[in-house]
Design a protein around this motif. Structure first.
Motif, short mmCIF file in Angstrom:
data_model
loop_
_atom_site.label_atom_id
_atom_site.label_comp_id
_atom_site.label_asym_id
_atom_site.label_seq_id
_atom_site.Cartn_x
_atom_site.Cartn_y
_atom_site.Cartn_z
N GLU A 1 20.84 2.89 -8.12
CA GLU A 1 20.99 1.60 -7.44
C GLU A 1 20.71 0.40 -8.34
N ASP A 2 19.71 0.53 -9.23
CA ASP A 2 19.27 -0.64 -9.98
C ASP A 2 19.08 -0.40 -11.47
N GLY A 3 19.30 0.84 -11.93
CA GLY A 3 19.14 1.13 -13.35
C GLY A 3 17.72 1.04 -13.85
N LEU A 4 16.76 1.18 -12.93
CA LEU A 4 15.34 1.10 -13.29
C LEU A 4 14.70 2.49 -13.27
N PRO A 5 13.61 2.68 -14.01
CA PRO A 5 13.00 4.01 -14.13
C PRO A 5 12.43 4.54 -12.81
N ALA A 6 12.54 5.84 -12.65
CA ALA A 6 11.87 6.57 -11.58
C ALA A 6 10.89 7.53 -12.22
N GLY A 7 9.89 7.96 -11.46
CA GLY A 7 8.86 8.83 -12.01
C GLY A 7 8.80 10.18 -11.33
N PHE A 8 8.37 11.18 -12.09
CA PHE A 8 8.22 12.56 -11.62
C PHE A 8 6.74 12.90 -11.72
N GLN A 9 6.12 13.25 -10.58
CA GLN A 9 4.69 13.54 -10.55
C GLN A 9 4.42 15.03 -10.55
N ILE A 10 3.43 15.43 -11.36
CA ILE A 10 2.98 16.82 -11.43
C ILE A 10 1.49 16.83 -11.07
N LEU A 11 1.10 17.72 -10.16
CA LEU A 11 -0.30 17.86 -9.74
C LEU A 11 -0.75 19.29 -10.03
N TYR B 1 0.82 -1.21 0.00
CA TYR B 1 0.00 0.00 0.00
C TYR B 1 0.86 1.26 0.00
N MET B 2 2.03 1.19 0.61
CA MET B 2 2.92 2.36 0.71
C MET B 2 3.42 2.83 -0.66
N GLN B 3 3.32 1.99 -1.68
CA GLN B 3 3.77 2.39 -3.00
C GLN B 3 2.96 3.57 -3.56
N ASP B 4 1.76 3.76 -3.01
CA ASP B 4 0.87 4.82 -3.51
C ASP B 4 0.85 6.04 -2.60
N ILE B 5 1.82 6.16 -1.72
CA ILE B 5 1.77 7.22 -0.72
C ILE B 5 1.79 8.62 -1.34
N ALA B 6 2.46 8.78 -2.48
CA ALA B 6 2.54 10.10 -3.11
C ALA B 6 1.41 10.37 -4.10
N THR B 7 0.73 9.32 -4.53
CA THR B 7 -0.32 9.49 -5.54
C THR B 7 -1.71 9.61 -4.94
N ILE B 8 -1.94 9.02 -3.77
CA ILE B 8 -3.27 8.97 -3.17
C ILE B 8 -3.88 10.34 -2.89
N PRO B 9 -3.12 11.35 -2.41
CA PRO B 9 -3.77 12.63 -2.11
C PRO B 9 -4.55 13.22 -3.28
N ALA B 10 -4.06 13.06 -4.50
CA ALA B 10 -4.75 13.62 -5.66
C ALA B 10 -6.13 13.00 -5.85
N ASN B 11 -6.25 11.70 -5.60
CA ASN B 11 -7.55 11.03 -5.75
C ASN B 11 -8.52 11.47 -4.67
N LEU B 12 -8.03 11.63 -3.45
CA LEU B 12 -8.90 12.06 -2.36
C LEU B 12 -9.45 13.46 -2.60
N ALA B 13 -8.68 14.31 -3.27
CA ALA B 13 -9.11 15.69 -3.53
C ALA B 13 -9.70 15.88 -4.92
N GLY B 14 -9.53 14.91 -5.81
CA GLY B 14 -10.09 15.01 -7.16
C GLY B 14 -9.27 15.84 -8.12
N VAL B 15 -8.02 16.18 -7.75
CA VAL B 15 -7.20 17.01 -8.63
C VAL B 15 -6.47 16.14 -9.65
N PRO B 16 -6.06 16.72 -10.78
CA PRO B 16 -5.37 15.92 -11.81
C PRO B 16 -3.89 15.74 -11.51
N GLY B 17 -3.34 14.62 -12.01
CA GLY B 17 -1.93 14.35 -11.83
C GLY B 17 -1.35 13.65 -13.05
N LEU B 18 -0.06 13.85 -13.26
CA LEU B 18 0.65 13.23 -14.40
C LEU B 18 1.99 12.72 -13.91
N SER B 19 2.38 11.55 -14.38
CA SER B 19 3.72 11.03 -14.12
C SER B 19 4.47 10.87 -15.42
#
Length: 508
Positions: free
Chosen positions: A455-465, A429-447
């Motif tokens: 550390e692992d050469g895997l993608p990271a995401g940048f969120q805009i609200l 559940y903690m994987q969504d800690i940064a994304t959940i507030p937008a749904n609770l408030a109904g505001v738009p978001g983009l990653s």
């Protein structure tokens, strides 16, 4: 030419189709061939509709040859998350309880895709009833991340993100209840948008949590996300929560890609401790790119965000408990007769069917939600969560007084190994800690991708609200940042995916 077709963006494909350089059938067939070659490894799709997709492509070619007016994306194929109802195609929501169900009608989103002349390639895998952050809770097996086939592609919409990331579809539809478009985008190196709540019709979505669910685009570029957003958005009288207002100018904003003079707010509560160091470093570098592009950066505090996860996991299960009550074995879907009972009652059939048809995570959330809504506990749990939800909306409003958009890492970590968190639901559940507030408030978001973690050469995401109904700001900031990051990387990030290169070599 086939490689060029599957690696081209939707905007590029639209240009080729409009110029007559390629036919819709060729574009669609190329993606179907790609799915045949690589989806055994990725497992992005639950159902591929080759016949229907090619028929739709042929109709676009016929209309184009006849000189009829066509939508800009006519002939560009799209994949659809299996929680979206599609007439004549199986729609299971990733659950055994709907196995084999073929709807008699289309969701409004699908109606709009068909009207635009966009062939539907198939239905993508997902966590059962959109409950999960890894697509491991699908009743039909997990989807694999095209960056590393032993890792998760995010959830609940990992199938849509993986289809786009593995070049099996140029565009896909996802749904986002607590981050299920944006978190998969983050861990697969793709772009995902959750529009303003009510900006895209929910009619024909199999509901998980009605006050939180929102459909949106999954793509490889910010412009492609804007183009798809424009197709599916707009008022729908079939959805009582649909916003009766013009669609924000998302495509114009993406093409303009200008952040000069914009105020970018870094949310203090959504950075720092608890975030993987490489994810945080890529975020900090992306912020610097925005400063270099002429934006002003300020720090904002949203104290109630620290309670968002707890509030969400009371509001969402409560709505799940209500919405999933209709799966009762009486009208459609799976029906299981209880063993050892010759003349079972409706309640006994219902109990046997729900026990067999629902997975562990769905049962967990139904039980939690039923408890939160029960007599004597409603005010203490559900009522309190709704009060926190109000505080979160107030924090957003105050933050947007100081900033035009807010930014954070999308997910605290990169993709984790398959099976790593299944025994620890709270960690999942903690994987969504940064994304959940937008749904609770109904505001738009983009990653969008911010780069590869050290550390692992895997993608990271940048969120805009952005503030509600100001979705165009997501695309202006996202496109400006994407242009600078792509130049810094020397090309698209997906070109660096080792597992993708391996399955591509096998295909060749």
């Amino acid at each position: 030419m086939t490689t060029e077709l599957i690696t081209s963006t939707a905007a590029e494909l639209a240009g080729l189709l409009a110029a007559g350089s390629v036919s819709a059938r060729e574009v669609t067939a190329a993606h179907l061939d790609r799915a045949t070659a690589v989806d055994e490894a990725v497992r992005a799709y639950l159902h591929v509709d080759a016949e229907g997709a090619l028929a739709a492509a042929d109709e676009v070619d016929r209309r184009r040859a006849a000189g009829e007016p066509l939508h800009a994306l006519a002939g560009v194929p799209v994949a659809v998350k299996d929680v979206v109802v599609t007439r004549g195609l199986p729609t299971t929501a990733g659950s055994r309880i709907l196995q084999g169900w073929v709807p008699p009608y289309d969701a409004t989103i699908v109606t709009r895709l068909r009207a635009a002349g966009m062939p539907i390639l198939g239905k993508t895998n997902m966590d059962e009833f959109a409950m999960g952050s890894s697509t491991e809770h699908s009743a039909y097996g997990p989807t694999h991340n095209p960056w590393d086939l032993d890792r998760i592609p995010g959830g609940s919409g990992g199938g849509s993100a993986a289809a786009v990331a593995s070049f099996q579809a140029p565009l896909a539809i996802g749904t986002d209840t607590g981050g299920s478009i944006r978190q998969p985008a983050s861990v697969t190196g793709t772009v995902g948008t959750k529009p303003t709540y009510g900006g895209v019709s929910r009619y024909g979505l199999i509901a998980m949590a009605s006050s939180l669910d929102q459909a949106g685009p999954c793509t490889r570029t910010v412009l492609d996300a804007a183009l798809l957003h424009e197709v599916i958005a707009g008022h729908d009288p079939m959805d009582s929560t649909s916003i009766d207002a013009p669609v924000p100018p998302v495509v114009q904003a993406a093409r303009r890609a200008d952040v000069s003079g914009m105020r970018i707010g870094i949310v203090r509560e959504l950075t720092g401790e608890g975030y993987q160091p490489g994810v945080q470093r890529r975020f900090d570098e992306a912020v610097q790119h925005l400063i270099d592009a002429g934006a002003e950066v300020v720090e904002v505090s949203c104290p109630s965000f620290t309670h968002a996860l707890a509030a969400y996991y009371l509001v969402m299960p409560s709505e799940v408990s209500s919405n999933l009550a209709k799966f009762d074995a009486m009208r459609y879907g799976l029906r299981v007769l209880p063993e050892g009972i010759d003349d079972p009652s409706a309640e006994q059939v219902m109990a046997a069917t729900r026990a067999a048809g629902f997975g562990d995570e769905v049962k967990r959330r139904i039980i939690l939600g039923t408890y939160a809504l029960s007599s004597g506990y409603y005010d203490a749990y559900y009522g309190s969560a709704q009060k926190v939800r109000r505080l979160i909306a107030d924090d957003f409003a105050a933050a947007f007084e100081r900033a035009d958009v807010l930014v954070s890492p999308t997910s605290p970590t990169t993709a984790f190994p398959l099976g790593a968190k299944l025994a620890d639901p709270l960690s999942m559940y903690m994987q969504d800690i940064a994304t959940i507030p937008a749904n609770l408030a109904g505001v738009p978001g983009l990653s969008l991708p911010s780069g590869l973690a050290d550390e692992d050469g895997l993608p990271a995401g940048f969120q805009i609200l952005a503030p509600a109904t100001r979705d165009e700001r997501l695309y202006a900031v996202g496109a400006a940042l994407e242009a600078r990051l792509t130049a810094a990387w020397g090309g698209p990030l997906l070109a660096k995916a080792p597992a993708l290169q391996a399955i591509s070599t096998k295909e060749a």
